[in-house]
Motif scaffolding. Structure first.
Motif, PDB file in Angstrom:
ATOM      1  N   MET A   1       0.846  -1.189   0.000  1.00  0.00           N
ATOM      2  CA  MET A   1       0.000   0.000   0.000  1.00  0.00           C
ATOM      3  C   MET A   1       0.884   1.244   0.000  1.00  0.00           C
ATOM      4  SD  MET A   1      -3.036  -1.168   0.147  1.00  0.00           S
ATOM      5  CE  MET A   1      -3.371  -2.881   0.109  1.00  0.00           C
ATOM      6  N   ARG A  10      -2.412   3.362   3.336  1.00  0.00           N
ATOM      7  CA  ARG A  10      -3.718   3.232   2.700  1.00  0.00           C
ATOM      8  C   ARG A  10      -4.307   1.868   3.012  1.00  0.00           C
ATOM      9  NH1 ARG A  10      -6.062   7.747   0.395  1.00  0.00           N
ATOM     10  NH2 ARG A  10      -4.503   8.986  -0.646  1.00  0.00           N
ATOM     11  N   SER A  11      -5.637   1.784   2.980  1.00  0.00           N
ATOM     12  CA  SER A  11      -6.314   0.536   3.267  1.00  0.00           C
ATOM     13  C   SER A  11      -7.243   0.167   2.115  1.00  0.00           C
ATOM     14  CB  SER A  11      -7.141   0.687   4.543  1.00  0.00           C
ATOM     15  OG  SER A  11      -7.926  -0.460   4.756  1.00  0.00           O
ATOM     16  N   CYS A  12      -7.584  -1.110   2.038  1.00  0.00           N
ATOM     17  CA  CYS A  12      -8.534  -1.607   1.037  1.00  0.00           C
ATOM     18  C   CYS A  12      -9.950  -1.638   1.606  1.00  0.00           C
ATOM     19  CB  CYS A  12      -8.140  -3.004   0.584  1.00  0.00           C
ATOM     20  SG  CYS A  12      -6.545  -3.070  -0.235  1.00  0.00           S
ATOM     21  N   ALA A  22     -13.068  -1.301  -6.160  1.00  0.00           N
ATOM     22  CA  ALA A  22     -11.798  -1.501  -6.857  1.00  0.00           C
ATOM     23  C   ALA A  22     -12.019  -1.311  -8.352  1.00  0.00           C
ATOM     24  CB  ALA A  22     -11.263  -2.894  -6.577  1.00  0.00           C
ATOM     25  N   CYS A  45      -3.305  -0.039  -5.730  1.00  0.00           N
ATOM     26  CA  CYS A  45      -3.322  -1.104  -4.729  1.00  0.00           C
ATOM     27  C   CYS A  45      -2.703  -2.351  -5.368  1.00  0.00           C
ATOM     28  CB  CYS A  45      -4.760  -1.378  -4.296  1.00  0.00           C
ATOM     29  SG  CYS A  45      -4.944  -2.847  -3.273  1.00  0.00           S
ATOM     30  N   GLU A  46      -1.765  -2.973  -4.687  1.00  0.00           N
ATOM     31  CA  GLU A  46      -1.102  -4.166  -5.226  1.00  0.00           C
ATOM     32  C   GLU A  46      -2.067  -5.328  -5.426  1.00  0.00           C
ATOM     33  OE1 GLU A  46       1.949  -5.023  -2.439  1.00  0.00           O
ATOM     34  OE2 GLU A  46       3.121  -3.230  -2.937  1.00  0.00           O
ATOM     35  N   TRP A  50      -6.906  -0.348  -8.402  1.00  0.00           N
ATOM     36  CA  TRP A  50      -7.017   1.050  -7.981  1.00  0.00           C
ATOM     37  C   TRP A  50      -8.222   1.240  -7.064  1.00  0.00           C
ATOM     38  CZ3 TRP A  50      -3.437   4.720  -9.406  1.00  0.00           C
ATOM     39  CH2 TRP A  50      -2.523   4.327 -10.398  1.00  0.00           C
ATOM     40  N   HIS A  51      -8.076   2.063  -6.040  1.00  0.00           N
ATOM     41  CA  HIS A  51      -9.155   2.469  -5.137  1.00  0.00           C
ATOM     42  C   HIS A  51      -9.262   3.984  -5.168  1.00  0.00           C
ATOM     43  CE1 HIS A  51      -9.549  -1.469  -3.308  1.00  0.00           C
ATOM     44  NE2 HIS A  51      -8.275  -1.488  -2.964  1.00  0.00           N
TER      45      HIS A  51
END
Length: 55
Positions: A1, A10-12, A22, A45-46, A50-51
């Motif tokens: 992140m 950053r968080s998902c 996403a 985001c790995e 993308w977020h």
């Protein structure tokens, strides 16, 4: 992140624990931003692509 200037990594997930939307590409994420929104930008985001998050 990716790291931010302040506030930690950053968080998902949202504050409620629900997964954030996403997007496969940065362009798709940018198109999902409403015209009236302020300071919302896509970040990579790995795991999911993308977020959207606030700068």
């Amino acid at each position: 992140m990716s790291e931010r200037k302040s506030g930690g990594p950053r968080s998902c997930y949202n504050k409620t624990g629900a997964p954030k939307a996403a997007f496969a590409t940065k362009k798709a994420a940018e198109k999902a931003i409403p015209k009236t929104t302020v300071r919302l930008a896509p970040y990579e985001c790995e795991l999911h692509g993308w977020h959207l998050g606030h700068r």
